[in-house]
Write an enzyme that holds these catalytic residues in place. Structure first.
Site, short mmCIF file in Angstrom:
data_model
loop_
_atom_site.label_atom_id
_atom_site.label_comp_id
_atom_site.label_asym_id
_atom_site.label_seq_id
_atom_site.Cartn_x
_atom_site.Cartn_y
_atom_site.Cartn_z
N ASN A 34 -110.49 -4.85 27.51
CA ASN A 34 -110.13 -6.19 27.96
C ASN A 34 -109.29 -6.10 29.22
O ASN A 34 -108.55 -5.13 29.41
CB ASN A 34 -109.31 -6.89 26.87
CG ASN A 34 -109.20 -8.39 27.10
OD1 ASN A 34 -110.20 -9.10 27.02
ND2 ASN A 34 -108.01 -8.86 27.41
N ARG A 35 -109.43 -7.14 30.09
CA ARG A 35 -108.65 -7.14 31.34
C ARG A 35 -107.16 -6.94 31.03
O ARG A 35 -106.50 -6.08 31.59
CB ARG A 35 -108.86 -8.46 32.08
CG ARG A 35 -107.93 -8.62 33.27
CD ARG A 35 -108.14 -9.94 33.96
NE ARG A 35 -107.81 -11.10 33.12
CZ ARG A 35 -107.80 -12.35 33.56
NH1 ARG A 35 -108.13 -12.61 34.81
NH2 ARG A 35 -107.51 -13.34 32.75
N LYS A 77 -115.22 -14.88 30.63
CA LYS A 77 -115.43 -16.22 31.16
C LYS A 77 -116.58 -16.21 32.18
O LYS A 77 -116.59 -15.35 33.07
CB LYS A 77 -114.13 -16.65 31.85
CG LYS A 77 -113.98 -18.10 32.05
CD LYS A 77 -112.51 -18.39 32.32
CE LYS A 77 -112.36 -19.83 32.71
NZ LYS A 77 -112.13 -20.08 34.06
N ASN A 104 -121.75 -17.56 28.66
CA ASN A 104 -122.58 -18.73 28.95
C ASN A 104 -122.82 -18.85 30.44
O ASN A 104 -122.45 -19.83 31.07
CB ASN A 104 -121.88 -19.98 28.44
CG ASN A 104 -122.58 -20.53 27.21
OD1 ASN A 104 -123.76 -20.26 26.98
ND2 ASN A 104 -121.86 -21.28 26.41
N LYS A 184 -130.98 -20.30 26.44
CA LYS A 184 -129.69 -20.65 25.81
C LYS A 184 -129.21 -22.01 26.32
O LYS A 184 -128.69 -22.83 25.57
CB LYS A 184 -128.65 -19.56 26.10
CG LYS A 184 -127.21 -19.92 25.68
CD LYS A 184 -127.10 -20.05 24.20
CE LYS A 184 -125.83 -20.55 23.59
NZ LYS A 184 -124.63 -20.70 24.30
N ASN A 188 -128.49 -25.41 24.16
CA ASN A 188 -127.27 -26.23 24.18
C ASN A 188 -127.58 -27.69 24.51
O ASN A 188 -126.95 -28.59 23.96
CB ASN A 188 -126.27 -25.67 25.20
CG ASN A 188 -125.59 -24.42 24.69
OD1 ASN A 188 -126.14 -23.71 23.86
ND2 ASN A 188 -124.40 -24.15 25.18
N ARG A 445 -144.83 -48.55 47.43
CA ARG A 445 -144.42 -47.52 48.40
C ARG A 445 -145.28 -47.59 49.66
O ARG A 445 -144.80 -47.43 50.77
CB ARG A 445 -144.52 -46.12 47.77
CG ARG A 445 -143.51 -45.90 46.65
CD ARG A 445 -143.65 -44.50 46.06
NE ARG A 445 -143.11 -43.48 46.94
CZ ARG A 445 -143.81 -42.51 47.50
NH1 ARG A 445 -145.10 -42.42 47.28
NH2 ARG A 445 -143.23 -41.63 48.28
N HIS A 451 -146.63 -45.03 52.56
CA HIS A 451 -146.60 -43.70 51.93
C HIS A 451 -147.96 -43.24 51.41
O HIS A 451 -148.08 -42.14 50.91
CB HIS A 451 -145.59 -43.70 50.78
CG HIS A 451 -144.18 -43.76 51.26
ND1 HIS A 451 -143.59 -42.73 51.94
CD2 HIS A 451 -143.24 -44.74 51.18
CE1 HIS A 451 -142.35 -43.06 52.26
NE2 HIS A 451 -142.12 -44.28 51.81
#
Ligand code: 2AM
Length: 481
Positions: A34-35, A77, A104, A184, A188, A445, A451
């Site tokens: 760990n830091r 983090k 994440n 992932k 979520n 349009r 367009h």
């Protein structure tokens, strides 16, 4: 010389610690780092006491304690901390060593890191990890992607520590580059959608006068039927939860944040041009909830519906709510899979959709029986273009849609917001429409901006009409009014 470690894990916050203990309990030797170095000693003397976990006093020390190819997992983090660790590790590693990011991270960051490390001969994996603290300790859902060569080295660890559903591991190789973190992210987003749908069902029930205990009973019943899932289960328990001051839920402020991966899913949906409307509504509902002070003021000034919530047959209507929730949930997952399909096409990922459903089947927050049904749909037809077209889900919506329509229309008449339930229904009606009013949109349009439009039967040929007789006949190909 003591035994070398199978893997190192950097980041001793709650997820990191629990993943280490999980790996340790499965017989792997883990080196913890760990830091803030004191946390390593603290961890070894407390949570990891009596385990085979070893500690490192520096990155050099950690690297020297690892078997080759070295496997180093980051649980720090998301953002610059990941880049900093990668940069500090690069000079200490040899070609073939593997760095895994289990945080994440944004999937584009993961794709970039994959490219950067490839040049150095290092292997990189960005893995989704879901299931919270409990999942990390006893079996998370793991969604690894990146350099495929790394998979055979990490597979034994990953498939050993992950959750199992129907005896199969909730962890499979997802795909190249940022695929794991993308999946992932969609997970979520779907979690946001599921939660919002449950909140809308709760809102309808409380407006119909049900007590918390009565609502809890409904959720308990639904949890024993097709809606069987972790989120329904915890909702049942939340509604029943009392402390010395009574029912806790009643005293919780009705505002929610939305800064994470749910928002990214909505952004990705817009970027890829996929109508992931339900998750979008779930994110916006949180934004609206956060405007508490404005809402309190507006509630004094703005009138709502004239009709008060009431139904002739409550039991019947509760059953309608269940069907509405189920149908909307099918739409939400269909949209999530549409987004993954489009991203896979653009990024060259060969996603295994049944495998993704299986990864989410256990261990993670959206785990449910429903994901077993999705897995089966993709087993029946691996090329299934949309979940709504699968026989099982088609039938489920056929039998539930009248209820769904009843619920949405009643909610509108009563003035109860149901953005997720209703936008899902609008999506369903749009998706099954052979004709949408976009012909008028094309005409508009072309009318105001030249367009051009396509005529039916002449697809690919773009023409312009001088609608008023006063404009020119020249079309605008770049001007976007
Ligand atoms: P720390 O204990 O030294 O704060 C979750 O915050 C984890 O990420 C912790 O292990 C934390 O380490 C680590 N972390 C957060 N920001 C970091 C940074 N900028 N550099 C290194 N580690 C960081």
């Amino acid at each position: 010389m003591s035994q070398k470690a199978d893997i190192a894990l950097i980041g001793l916050a709650v997820m990191g610690q629990n993943l280490i203990l999980n790996m340790d309990s499965k017989g792997f030797i883990v080196c913890a780092y760990n830091r803030t170095i004191e946390k390593v000693t603290q961890f070894l003397n407390n949570e990891a006491k009596g385990s085979n976990v070893i500690g490192a006093t520096s990155l050099q020390d950690m690297v020297s304690k690892l078997r080759i190819p070295r496997k180093i997992m980051l649980l720090v983090k998301a953002g610059s901390a990941v880049d900093e660790f990668i940069n500090n590790l690069i000079p200490l590693l040899q070609p073939g060593d593997i760095i895994i990011d289990g945080g994440n991270s944004e999937y584009q960051d993961t794709a970039r890191r994959c490219n950067e490390l490839e040049v150095k001969g290092l292997l990189y994996v960005g893995s989704g990890v879901s299931g919270g603290e409990e999942g990390a300790r006893y079996g998370p859902s793991l969604m690894p992607g990146g350099h495929h060569e790394a998979w055979k080295h990490i597979q034994p660890i990953f498939q050993s520590i992950c959750a199992k559903a129907d005896n199969e591991p909730c962890c499979e190789w997802v795909g190249e580059g940022g695929a794991g973190h993308f999946v992932k992210m969609v997970h979520n987003g779907i979690e946001y959608g599921d939660m919002q749908l449950i909140c809308e069902a709760y809102d309808l029930m409380r407006n119909l006068g049900l007590t918390q205990s009565e609502m809890s009973k409904q959720f308990a019943r639904w949890n024993s039927e097709e809606l069987d899932s972790f989120l329904i289960e915890i909702t049942r328990d939340i509604l029943n939860y009392k402390n010395s001051e009574g029912e806790l839920l009643l005293r919780i402020r009705d505002t929610a944040g939305q800064k994470g991966t749910g928002k990214w899913t909505a952004i990705a949906a817009l970027q890829y041009g996929v109508p992931v409307t339900l998750i979008g509504e779930a994110v916006f509902s949180r934004c609206l909830s956060a405007l508490k002070n404005e809402r309190v003021e507006a509630s004094k000034l703005l009138k709502g519906a004239a009709t008060k919530p009431s139904v002739a047959n409550l039991q019947n209507f509760l059953n309608h709510i269940k069907h509405a929730l189920y149908c909307a949930k099918i739409v939400s997952y269909a949209q999530g899979f549409m987004l993954m399909r489009e991203a896979a096409k653009e990024n060259g990922w060969n996603l295994n959709y049944g495998g993704i459903a299986l990864m989410w089947r256990g261990g993670c927050i959206i785990r449910s029986a429903f994901l077993g049904n999705i897995k089966e749909a993709f087993t029946r037809n691996p090329q299934l273009s949309n979940l709504l077209l699968d026989g099982f889900f088609k039938k489920a919506i056929e039998s539930g849609q009248e209820s769904w329509r009843q619920v949405v229309s009643h909610a509108f008449m009563w003035g109860i917001p149901v953005p997720a339930l209703s936008s899902a229904l609008s999506f369903y009606d749009g998706y099954r429409s052979e004709k949408l009013p976009a012909n008028l949109l094309q005409a508009q349009r072309d009318f105001f901006g030249a367009h051009t439009y396509e005529l039916l039967g002449q697809e690919g040929k773009f023409v312009h009409t001088n609608w008023t007789g006063t404009g020119g006949n020249v079309s605008a190909s770049t001007y976007d009014a």
